[in-house]
Scaffold this motif. Structure first.
Motif, PDB file in Angstrom:
ATOM      1  N   ALA A  86       0.830  -1.208   0.000  1.00 49.41           N
ATOM      2  CA  ALA A  86       0.000   0.000   0.000  1.00 49.41           C
ATOM      3  C   ALA A  86       0.861   1.254   0.000  1.00 49.41           C
ATOM      4  O   ALA A  86       0.581   2.233  -0.695  1.00 49.41           O
ATOM      5  N   SER A  87       1.933   1.229   0.788  1.00 48.33           N
ATOM      6  CA  SER A  87       2.849   2.365   0.839  1.00 48.33           C
ATOM      7  C   SER A  87       3.623   2.507  -0.470  1.00 48.33           C
ATOM      8  O   SER A  87       3.830   3.621  -0.975  1.00 48.33           O
ATOM      9  N   SER A  88       4.037   1.393  -1.030  1.00 51.91           N
ATOM     10  CA  SER A  88       4.779   1.419  -2.291  1.00 51.91           C
ATOM     11  C   SER A  88       3.944   1.982  -3.431  1.00 51.91           C
ATOM     12  O   SER A  88       4.475   2.601  -4.368  1.00 51.91           O
ATOM     13  N   ALA A  89       2.624   1.772  -3.356  1.00 45.31           N
ATOM     14  CA  ALA A  89       1.731   2.242  -4.419  1.00 45.31           C
ATOM     15  C   ALA A  89       1.746   3.760  -4.556  1.00 45.31           C
ATOM     16  O   ALA A  89       1.394   4.291  -5.616  1.00 45.31           O
ATOM     17  N   VAL A  90       2.141   4.463  -3.492  1.00 42.79           N
ATOM     18  CA  VAL A  90       2.134   5.931  -3.543  1.00 42.79           C
ATOM     19  C   VAL A  90       3.543   6.514  -3.406  1.00 42.79           C
ATOM     20  O   VAL A  90       3.698   7.720  -3.243  1.00 42.79           O
ATOM     21  N   GLN A  91       4.565   5.683  -3.487  1.00 42.99           N
ATOM     22  CA  GLN A  91       5.936   6.177  -3.329  1.00 42.99           C
ATOM     23  C   GLN A  91       6.254   7.249  -4.367  1.00 42.99           C
ATOM     24  O   GLN A  91       6.861   8.279  -4.057  1.00 42.99           O
ATOM     25  N   GLY A  92       5.830   7.016  -5.614  1.00 39.59           N
ATOM     26  CA  GLY A  92       6.067   8.003  -6.661  1.00 39.59           C
ATOM     27  C   GLY A  92       5.336   9.304  -6.401  1.00 39.59           C
ATOM     28  O   GLY A  92       5.849  10.400  -6.697  1.00 39.59           O
ATOM     29  N   LEU A  93       4.130   9.208  -5.835  1.00 40.90           N
ATOM     30  CA  LEU A  93       3.354  10.415  -5.520  1.00 40.90           C
ATOM     31  C   LEU A  93       4.031  11.234  -4.428  1.00 40.90           C
ATOM     32  O   LEU A  93       4.017  12.469  -4.457  1.00 40.90           O
ATOM     33  N   ILE A  94       4.632  10.544  -3.457  1.00 45.99           N
ATOM     34  CA  ILE A  94       5.348  11.247  -2.397  1.00 45.99           C
ATOM     35  C   ILE A  94       6.555  11.970  -2.980  1.00 45.99           C
ATOM     36  O   ILE A  94       6.814  13.141  -2.653  1.00 45.99           O
ATOM     37  N   CYS A  95       7.293  11.300  -3.845  1.00 42.59           N
ATOM     38  CA  CYS A  95       8.458  11.929  -4.480  1.00 42.59           C
ATOM     39  C   CYS A  95       8.038  13.172  -5.256  1.00 42.59           C
ATOM     40  O   CYS A  95       8.700  14.221  -5.183  1.00 42.59           O
ATOM     41  N   SER A  96       6.938  13.068  -6.005  1.00 37.39           N
ATOM     42  CA  SER A  96       6.461  14.212  -6.778  1.00 37.39           C
ATOM     43  C   SER A  96       6.048  15.360  -5.873  1.00 37.39           C
ATOM     44  O   SER A  96       6.335  16.528  -6.172  1.00 37.39           O
ATOM     45  N   ALA A  97       5.391  15.041  -4.760  1.00 31.43           N
ATOM     46  CA  ALA A  97       4.945  16.090  -3.842  1.00 31.43           C
ATOM     47  C   ALA A  97       6.129  16.840  -3.250  1.00 31.43           C
ATOM     48  O   ALA A  97       6.116  18.074  -3.139  1.00 31.43           O
ATOM     49  N   ILE A  98       7.173  16.101  -2.864  1.00 32.70           N
ATOM     50  CA  ILE A  98       8.370  16.744  -2.308  1.00 32.70           C
ATOM     51  C   ILE A  98       9.063  17.591  -3.374  1.00 32.70           C
ATOM     52  O   ILE A  98       9.457  18.735  -3.132  1.00 32.70           O
ATOM     53  N   THR A  99       9.198  17.036  -4.560  1.00 32.24           N
ATOM     54  CA  THR A  99       9.868  17.745  -5.651  1.00 32.24           C
ATOM     55  C   THR A  99       9.141  19.045  -6.001  1.00 32.24           C
ATOM     56  O   THR A  99       9.769  20.087  -6.239  1.00 32.24           O
ATOM     57  N   GLU A 100       7.825  18.998  -5.997  1.00 37.94           N
ATOM     58  CA  GLU A 100       7.047  20.148  -6.448  1.00 37.94           C
ATOM     59  C   GLU A 100       6.674  21.114  -5.320  1.00 37.94           C
ATOM     60  O   GLU A 100       6.567  22.323  -5.558  1.00 37.94           O
ATOM     61  N   LYS A 101       6.478  20.615  -4.102  1.00 38.51           N
ATOM     62  CA  LYS A 101       5.867  21.450  -3.077  1.00 38.51           C
ATOM     63  C   LYS A 101       6.691  21.633  -1.802  1.00 38.51           C
ATOM     64  O   LYS A 101       6.371  22.494  -0.989  1.00 38.51           O
ATOM     65  N   PHE A 102       7.736  20.820  -1.588  1.00 37.05           N
ATOM     66  CA  PHE A 102       8.506  20.954  -0.351  1.00 37.05           C
ATOM     67  C   PHE A 102       9.316  22.250  -0.396  1.00 37.05           C
ATOM     68  O   PHE A 102      10.031  22.525  -1.365  1.00 37.05           O
ATOM     69  N   ASP A 103       9.249  23.048   0.669  1.00 35.20           N
ATOM     70  CA  ASP A 103       9.796  24.411   0.678  1.00 35.20           C
ATOM     71  C   ASP A 103      11.299  24.409   0.943  1.00 35.20           C
ATOM     72  O   ASP A 103      11.777  24.913   1.966  1.00 35.20           O
ATOM     73  N   ALA A 104      12.055  23.874  -0.002  1.00 35.64           N
ATOM     74  CA  ALA A 104      13.494  23.734   0.178  1.00 35.64           C
ATOM     75  C   ALA A 104      14.199  25.077   0.341  1.00 35.64           C
ATOM     76  O   ALA A 104      15.205  25.190   1.051  1.00 35.64           O
TER      77      ALA A 104
END
Length: 372
Positions: A28-46
């Protein structure tokens, strides 16, 4: 706040432990691993959390603090946190920022098997780690101390069972059942109210603990919308079969009917509309992404097709690893083997029901960012 009920996953590394029976949760967690990566790449306030590479600050390093809420005993939590850290490092490099140091907080109830958790920490980890015992329906961290919060398959657990379920005079009386699946509307409404109260606490405390711009990723079982009955999704079918197994045991005199009538699983599957409403009511987070996913997709891809469900003890062992504690406390440790043996047989008997159940859209993926 009132005391929160605590039923940690099965500890240790035995045959029925969560360590050896959590591949469904991993999928279940693996199914959204790519979505988490995309969220960090696009929205994480680096830009605000990391330090740029300059000649004047060669040794200065930012520290990113992450928390996994409801971590259990591993190994899934280690994989999830490493995925987050790897993605943040990749983003830092792409923006010419220094690689940060990481501090990871592993949170679960005080009764969680933290010994097994920490003895199985990856040997080559490149982060600082700490355990934080306590309920995430209460305060866990200082003000504005976290940059990223992750929680997977934990928020479906309520802080307690709705008290109306035990009142024979209430429309929420749930005698003869252990869940709101296939129950009258009043029972489901009582669960929904308790979930709403719990989420108000959860979101309120996380809003205090996250820095402005901090990110929170939540993964939880759900129903796709209000038109889908809980009895049509795999979790609802499992809870119905568990309840039927207990009723059979009561009829056989192994346990009493009163024990069945006084037991209710404190688990709730939210709908996207409900969750959106609760986040908006809190007002401290922006919803950056909310998406329905299939929790079995990663397992299907790895196996080249859909695995037959209900043809062995896999479902029973996974459910036992997660729920043995709550059933043992109410019915007695000596009844557990028979309960899950009966349940395993029912999953085989009703395997067609599992195969025809709705799986697509029964997992909710949410990305929240802390507002100013």
């Amino acid at each position: 706040m009132a005391a929160v009920e605590s039923y940690p996953m099965k500890g240790g590394d035995g045959s029925f432990s969560y360590t050896k029976n959590s591949t469904f949760q991993k999928s279940a967690s693996s199914a959204v691993q790519g979505l988490i990566c995309s969220a960090i790449t696009e929205k994480f306030d680096a830009m605000n959390f990391l330090l740029p590479i300059t000649a004047t600050t060669p040794s200065a390093t930012a520290t990113i603090r992450l928390a996994d809420l409801g971590c259990s005993v591993g190994p899934n939590t280690f994989t999830a946190m490493q995925n987050v850290m790897d993605t943040i490092e990749t983003k830092a490099k792409s923006l010419s920022f220094k690689n940060p140091q990481f501090q990871v907080f592993f949170n679960d109830h005080a009764g969680n098997d933290f010994n097994t958790l920490f003895t199985s920490l990856p040997f080559d980890r490149a982060y600082f780690s700490a355990g934080v015992p306590g309920s995430f329906y209460g305060r866990l961290f200082p003000d504005s101390s976290l940059h990223f919060i992750h929680s997977s398959y934990s928020l479906q657990w309520l802080s307690k069972e709705p008290k109306e379920l035990l009142n024979k005079e209430s429309e929420a009386w749930n005698g003869g059942r252990i869940h709101y699946t296939s129950a009258p509307r009043g029972v489901e409404d009582a669960y929904a109210r308790q979930f709403s109260e719990d989420m108000e606490l959860f979101l309120g405390e996380r809003a205090r603990e996250l820095v402005v711009g901090g990110m929170m990723v939540l993964i939880m079982p759900c129903i796709p919308d209000e038109t889908v009955a809980h009895s049509q999704v795999p979790a609802g079918i499992m809870f119905d079969l568990l309840g039927a197994s207990l009723v059979d045991m009561a009829e056989a005199g192994v346990i009493s009917q009163e024990q069945v009538d006084s037991f209710n699983l404190p688990i709730y599957g939210v709908s996207p509309m409900e969750m959106q409403s609760l986040v908006k009511k809190n007002g401290r987070f922006s919803i950056e992404r909310m998406e329905l996913t299939d929790p079995t997709s990663a397992r299907k891809n790895n196996e080249g097709g859909s695995k037959t469900t209900g043809d062995d003890n896999t479902i029973a062992n996974h459910l036992r690893a997660g729920m043995e504690g709550i059933f043992s406390k109410h019915f007695g440790v000596e009844k557990i083997d028979e309960l899950f043996d009966r349940f395993s047989k029912k999953t085989i008997e009703f395997s067609d029901k599992f195969k025809s159940s709705i799986k697509q859209g029964t997992q909710l993926f949410i990305v929240l960012v802390k507002k100013n």
